[in-house]
Write an enzyme that holds these catalytic residues in place. Structure first.
Site, PDB file in Angstrom:
ATOM      1  N   GLU A   1     -12.504  -0.179   1.481  1.00  0.00           N
ATOM      2  CA  GLU A   1     -11.559  -0.157   0.354  1.00  0.00           C
ATOM      3  C   GLU A   1     -11.822  -1.310  -0.600  1.00  0.00           C
ATOM      4  OE1 GLU A   1      -7.463  -0.023   1.429  1.00  0.00           O
ATOM      5  OE2 GLU A   1      -7.650   1.909   2.428  1.00  0.00           O
TER       6      GLU A   1
ATOM      7  N   HIS B   1     -12.118  10.564  -8.485  1.00  0.00           N
ATOM      8  CA  HIS B   1     -11.173  10.622  -9.609  1.00  0.00           C
ATOM      9  C   HIS B   1      -9.980  11.541  -9.314  1.00  0.00           C
ATOM     10  CE1 HIS B   1     -14.418   8.495 -11.544  1.00  0.00           C
ATOM     11  NE2 HIS B   1     -13.592   8.181 -12.513  1.00  0.00           N
TER      12      HIS B   1
ATOM     13  N   CYS C   1       0.810  -1.230   0.000  1.00  0.00           N
ATOM     14  CA  CYS C   1       0.000   0.000   0.000  1.00  0.00           C
ATOM     15  C   CYS C   1       0.838   1.273   0.000  1.00  0.00           C
ATOM     16  CB  CYS C   1      -0.971   0.001   1.178  1.00  0.00           C
ATOM     17  SG  CYS C   1      -2.241  -1.261   0.984  1.00  0.00           S
TER      18      CYS C   1
HETATM   19 ZN   LIG Z   1      -5.417   1.411  -0.509  1.00  0.00          ZN
END
Ligand SMILES: [Zn+2]
Length: 121
Positions: A110, A67, A23
């Site tokens: 997520e 975005h 990550c």
């Molecule tokens: Zn992430």
């Protein structure tokens, strides 16, 4: 007591500064956001809170993340855009928009398997 939930999402990239693992590299998610509010009473047409009004307030808060690379959008240019920080930020920005109800929690997912719930102390 009534609890009302709405769900929306935004698509964005982020990376975690200081994290040792996958990550730390730029990657994307469809961040799913669920807000749950609580109201003790109903209005004269039997609603605890208007879903569309709640959705509109949430959209105002999260649209600036859609975005984007979230790391470029304040306050995440200063603090890590972890789901924990994103959930707390959405909570703080949504709170003043809602009158007469309290926010029980803000969830940020997520992925279908990994999410965070922020609730005030
Ligand atoms: Zn992430």
């Amino acid at each position: 007591m009534y609890q009302i939930s709405v769900e929306q999402h935004f698509d964005a990239a982020h990376f975690l500064r200081g994290y040792r693992g996958k990550c730390e590299a730029l990657h994307g998610h469809r961040f799913r956001v669920v807000v749950r509010i609580e109201s003790s009473g109903l209005d004269d047409i039997g609603l605890a809170y208007d879903f569309s009004e709640l959705k509109q307030h949430l959209a105002e808060v999260i649209s600036r993340f859609d975005h984007t690379c979230v790391n470029d959008v304040p306050p995440f240019d200063q603090i890590n855009p972890s789901s924990e920080n994103i959930a707390a930020t959405i909570y703080e920005e949504l709170k003043p928009k809602l009158t007469g109800v309290s926010i029980v929690g803000v969830e940020v997912w997520e992925s279908p398997q990994t999410g965070v719930v922020y609730s005030p102390d």
